[in-house]
Write a protein that holds these residues in place. Structure first.
Motif, PDB file in Angstrom:
ATOM      1  N   SER A  13       0.920  -1.252  -0.143  1.00 32.86           N
ATOM      2  CA  SER A  13       0.087   0.038  -0.123  1.00 32.86           C
ATOM      3  C   SER A  13       0.720   1.306   0.055  1.00 32.86           C
ATOM      4  CB  SER A  13      -1.013  -0.112   1.436  1.00 32.86           C
ATOM      5  OG  SER A  13      -0.117  -0.052   2.403  1.00 32.86           O
ATOM      6  N   GLU A  14       1.945   1.199   0.446  1.00 32.44           N
ATOM      7  CA  GLU A  14       2.941   2.388   0.517  1.00 32.44           C
ATOM      8  C   GLU A  14       3.923   2.380  -0.745  1.00 32.44           C
ATOM      9  OE1 GLU A  14       3.246   4.709   2.553  1.00 32.44           O
ATOM     10  OE2 GLU A  14       2.011   3.685   4.585  1.00 32.44           O
ATOM     11  N   GLY A  15       3.608   1.708  -1.692  1.00 32.25           N
ATOM     12  CA  GLY A  15       4.458   1.557  -3.034  1.00 32.25           C
ATOM     13  C   GLY A  15       5.648   0.757  -2.990  1.00 32.25           C
ATOM     14  N   PHE A  16       5.937   0.063  -2.079  1.00 39.44           N
ATOM     15  CA  PHE A  16       7.034  -0.724  -2.065  1.00 39.44           C
ATOM     16  C   PHE A  16       6.811  -2.427  -2.550  1.00 39.44           C
ATOM     17  CE2 PHE A  16       8.250   3.024  -0.030  1.00 39.44           C
ATOM     18  CZ  PHE A  16       9.582   3.110  -0.196  1.00 39.44           C
ATOM     19  N   SER A  17       5.763  -2.681  -3.369  1.00 37.44           N
ATOM     20  CA  SER A  17       5.615  -3.981  -3.718  1.00 37.44           C
ATOM     21  C   SER A  17       6.825  -4.755  -4.032  1.00 37.44           C
ATOM     22  CB  SER A  17       4.498  -4.002  -4.904  1.00 37.44           C
ATOM     23  OG  SER A  17       4.938  -3.432  -6.075  1.00 37.44           O
ATOM     24  N   GLY A  18       7.597  -3.854  -4.814  1.00 38.66           N
ATOM     25  CA  GLY A  18       9.105  -4.767  -5.147  1.00 38.66           C
ATOM     26  C   GLY A  18       9.677  -5.395  -4.026  1.00 38.66           C
ATOM     27  N   CYS A  19       9.599  -4.873  -2.760  1.00 41.20           N
ATOM     28  CA  CYS A  19      10.245  -5.441  -1.548  1.00 41.20           C
ATOM     29  C   CYS A  19       9.501  -6.585  -1.214  1.00 41.20           C
ATOM     30  CB  CYS A  19      10.289  -4.329  -0.699  1.00 41.20           C
ATOM     31  SG  CYS A  19      11.292  -2.997  -0.666  1.00 41.20           S
ATOM     32  N   THR A  20       8.338  -6.988  -1.571  1.00 39.25           N
ATOM     33  CA  THR A  20       7.751  -7.963  -1.223  1.00 39.25           C
ATOM     34  C   THR A  20       8.059  -9.307  -2.176  1.00 39.25           C
ATOM     35  OG1 THR A  20       5.838  -7.698  -2.635  1.00 39.25           O
ATOM     36  CG2 THR A  20       5.700  -6.580  -0.386  1.00 39.25           C
ATOM     37  N   VAL A  21       8.633  -9.042  -3.005  1.00 40.35           N
ATOM     38  CA  VAL A  21       8.869  -9.863  -4.395  1.00 40.35           C
ATOM     39  C   VAL A  21      10.471 -10.369  -3.939  1.00 40.35           C
ATOM     40  CG1 VAL A  21       9.204 -10.276  -6.663  1.00 40.35           C
ATOM     41  CG2 VAL A  21       7.309  -8.881  -6.119  1.00 40.35           C
ATOM     42  N   TYR A  22      11.313  -9.376  -3.533  1.00 44.24           N
ATOM     43  CA  TYR A  22      12.726  -9.782  -3.284  1.00 44.24           C
ATOM     44  C   TYR A  22      13.052 -10.794  -2.552  1.00 44.24           C
ATOM     45  CZ  TYR A  22      17.679  -9.370  -2.719  1.00 44.24           C
ATOM     46  OH  TYR A  22      18.887  -9.583  -2.552  1.00 44.24           O
TER      47      TYR A  22
ATOM     48  N   LEU B 290       0.933 -25.895 -10.850  1.00 46.80           N
ATOM     49  CA  LEU B 290       2.678 -25.776 -10.745  1.00 46.80           C
ATOM     50  C   LEU B 290       3.276 -27.092 -10.046  1.00 46.80           C
ATOM     51  CD1 LEU B 290       1.336 -22.436 -10.333  1.00 46.80           C
ATOM     52  CD2 LEU B 290       3.639 -22.266 -11.201  1.00 46.80           C
ATOM     53  N   THR B 291       2.438 -27.992  -9.770  1.00 46.80           N
ATOM     54  CA  THR B 291       2.902 -29.089  -8.994  1.00 46.80           C
ATOM     55  C   THR B 291       4.230 -29.507  -9.847  1.00 46.80           C
ATOM     56  OG1 THR B 291       0.828 -29.838  -8.351  1.00 46.80           O
ATOM     57  CG2 THR B 291       2.405 -31.550  -8.249  1.00 46.80           C
ATOM     58  N   GLY B 292       5.298 -29.784  -9.189  1.00 44.33           N
ATOM     59  CA  GLY B 292       6.497 -30.309  -9.710  1.00 44.33           C
ATOM     60  C   GLY B 292       7.175 -29.095 -10.697  1.00 44.33           C
ATOM     61  N   ALA B 293       6.644 -28.114 -10.845  1.00 47.89           N
ATOM     62  CA  ALA B 293       7.169 -27.102 -11.703  1.00 47.89           C
ATOM     63  C   ALA B 293       8.687 -26.970 -11.442  1.00 47.89           C
ATOM     64  CB  ALA B 293       6.641 -25.544 -11.776  1.00 47.89           C
ATOM     65  N   LEU B 294       9.423 -26.818 -12.242  1.00 50.86           N
ATOM     66  CA  LEU B 294      11.082 -26.904 -12.306  1.00 50.86           C
ATOM     67  C   LEU B 294      11.714 -25.540 -12.134  1.00 50.86           C
ATOM     68  CD1 LEU B 294      12.153 -29.488 -15.222  1.00 50.86           C
ATOM     69  CD2 LEU B 294      11.435 -29.846 -12.868  1.00 50.86           C
ATOM     70  N   PHE B 295      12.325 -25.543 -10.813  1.00 50.69           N
ATOM     71  CA  PHE B 295      13.469 -24.336 -10.566  1.00 50.69           C
ATOM     72  C   PHE B 295      12.186 -23.026 -10.395  1.00 50.69           C
ATOM     73  CE2 PHE B 295      15.937 -26.714 -13.749  1.00 50.69           C
ATOM     74  CZ  PHE B 295      16.654 -27.489 -12.364  1.00 50.69           C
ATOM     75  N   LEU B 296      11.199 -23.303 -10.087  1.00 50.37           N
ATOM     76  CA  LEU B 296      10.119 -22.131  -9.455  1.00 50.37           C
ATOM     77  C   LEU B 296      10.641 -21.590  -8.174  1.00 50.37           C
ATOM     78  CD1 LEU B 296       7.658 -20.616 -10.293  1.00 50.37           C
ATOM     79  CD2 LEU B 296       6.510 -22.409  -8.948  1.00 50.37           C
ATOM     80  N   THR B 297      10.731 -20.288  -7.802  1.00 52.08           N
ATOM     81  CA  THR B 297      11.195 -19.662  -6.561  1.00 52.08           C
ATOM     82  C   THR B 297      10.029 -19.132  -6.091  1.00 52.08           C
ATOM     83  OG1 THR B 297      11.841 -17.709  -7.741  1.00 52.08           O
ATOM     84  CG2 THR B 297      13.545 -19.293  -7.543  1.00 52.08           C
ATOM     85  N   GLN B 298      10.090 -18.730  -4.777  1.00 53.34           N
ATOM     86  CA  GLN B 298       9.162 -18.040  -4.029  1.00 53.34           C
ATOM     87  C   GLN B 298       8.962 -16.600  -4.535  1.00 53.34           C
ATOM     88  OE1 GLN B 298       7.392 -19.467  -1.289  1.00 53.34           O
ATOM     89  NE2 GLN B 298       6.163 -17.667  -1.724  1.00 53.34           N
ATOM     90  N   ALA B 299      10.092 -16.029  -4.982  1.00 57.81           N
ATOM     91  CA  ALA B 299      10.173 -14.586  -5.513  1.00 57.81           C
ATOM     92  C   ALA B 299       9.176 -14.409  -6.871  1.00 57.81           C
ATOM     93  CB  ALA B 299      11.565 -14.111  -5.920  1.00 57.81           C
ATOM     94  N   GLN B 300       9.229 -15.738  -7.693  1.00 58.38           N
ATOM     95  CA  GLN B 300       8.329 -15.660  -8.811  1.00 58.38           C
ATOM     96  C   GLN B 300       7.107 -15.584  -8.350  1.00 58.38           C
ATOM     97  OE1 GLN B 300      10.688 -19.099 -10.402  1.00 58.38           O
ATOM     98  NE2 GLN B 300      10.508 -17.681 -12.352  1.00 58.38           N
ATOM     99  N   LEU B 301       6.622 -16.586  -7.404  1.00 56.03           N
ATOM    100  CA  LEU B 301       5.193 -16.592  -6.908  1.00 56.03           C
ATOM    101  C   LEU B 301       4.710 -15.292  -6.232  1.00 56.03           C
ATOM    102  CD1 LEU B 301       4.833 -20.298  -5.309  1.00 56.03           C
ATOM    103  CD2 LEU B 301       4.070 -19.467  -7.405  1.00 56.03           C
ATOM    104  N   ASN B 302       5.524 -14.699  -5.636  1.00 59.42           N
ATOM    105  CA  ASN B 302       5.322 -13.433  -4.942  1.00 59.42           C
ATOM    106  C   ASN B 302       5.179 -12.221  -5.787  1.00 59.42           C
ATOM    107  OD1 ASN B 302       5.760 -14.541  -2.425  1.00 59.42           O
ATOM    108  ND2 ASN B 302       7.815 -13.749  -1.955  1.00 59.42           N
TER     109      ASN B 302
END
Length: 286
Positions: A67-76, A246-258
């Motif tokens: 909400s403060e404009g820092f969505s990029g921080c939640t993805v990193y 995305l079950t068994g998706a290869l090399f997926l990271t939390q950052a991509q989901l975020n």
């Protein structure tokens, strides 16, 4: 018992490859450059603390970042590099109390982050049954990467990880190819680096697809089948993964989901967690 082999490699458990901000000195909030955009509300130079960083190295607007404009921080995602540098490389000495180490620490952090990201991918590759024929090579690469993470601060600050990354990347590519080859009737068309920005892929059969480095920004992937698709480096910013598998998706990271949207029906690999914002952003309709 002490280890009798001084050359033994102590492999980092996967749990340690997840960010633990409570044991980090806010390194991502200081060492990295921020550019004012849809992801960051301000410009900030590397080495300059974010104005939202508190004295205890915690984020003062952590619960309001989006909400403060820092969505990029939640993805990193630092893949646990922050706590490794803070607690092991520098032995708990923070950049404020040991100001002479600050600039060096800020150089070490992005190097460690690259190494920890490699550890995450190599650890996953070693779980792929179809890649068994190259497990020895993957193990050697994992061990070599682990050794690099234990270098001194001086050596890490000067380390050029490019050549090491290139060798590991070749192994990861091969591991992905071997695993995807087990998917029956998969599309052999490579979409590596493909421009799929805003693409309508509702219900698409992408099982076993090669989507390495693909641009899936704002793509509509609701209900898509991404099982065993190779997703290393794919850009999922604002992509809608509601009801996708995305079950068994290869090399997926939390950052991509975020970075993406989704819902309660999105099926995820067991190693990853559902982002909190999905409840609000995922449409859940196909």
């Amino acid at each position: 018992m002490p280890d009798d082999n001084p050359n033994a490699v102590h492999v980092t458990p996967r749990a340690a490859l997840r960010a633990d901000c409570t044991n980090c000195f806010g390194l991502c909030c200081v060492a990295l450059t921020l550019t004012a955009s849809a992801d960051f509300a301000i410009n900030k130079d590397a080495g300059t603390p974010c104005p939202n960083l508190a004295d205890d190295f915690r984020c003062g607007i952590h619960t309001r970042l989006r909400s403060e404009g820092f969505s990029g921080c939640t993805v990193y995602d630092c893949f646990g590099a922050g706590q490794k540098v803070s607690q092991e490389t520098y032995g708990g000495r923070d950049w404020r109390s040991a100001a002479g180490t600050a600039q060096q620490m800020f150089r070490v952090f992005p190097v460690m982050r690259q190494l920890h990201e490699l550890l995450w991918y190599l650890t996953e590759a070693l779980t792929l049954p179809a890649a068994a024929r190259i497990h020895a090579d993957l193990r050697n690469s994992l061990d070599a990467t682990e050794r690099l993470t234990r270098l001194s601060a001086e050596d890490l600050a000067d380390l050029d990880v490019s050549a090491h990354r290139d060798k590991a990347a070749a192994l990861l590519l091969r591991a992905g190819e071997l695993e995807r080859a087990t998917v029956p009737r998969r599309s052999k068309r490579s979409r590596r680096g493909a421009d799929l920005i805003g693409a309508r892929l509702v219900g698409a059969d992408l099982r076993g697809a090669e989507l390495r480095g693909a641009y899936l920004i704002a793509a509509d992937l609701r209900g898509a089948d991404l099982r065993q698709a190779e997703l290393i480096g794919a850009d999922f910013r604002d992509a809608d993964l509601s009801d996708a598998d995305l079950t068994g998706a290869l090399f997926l990271t939390q950052a991509q989901l975020n970075a993406a949207k989704g819902n309660a029906a999105t099926k995820l690999p067991v190693s990853l967690t559902r982002p909190p914002h999905w409840a609000a952003d995922g449409s859940g309709t196909v």
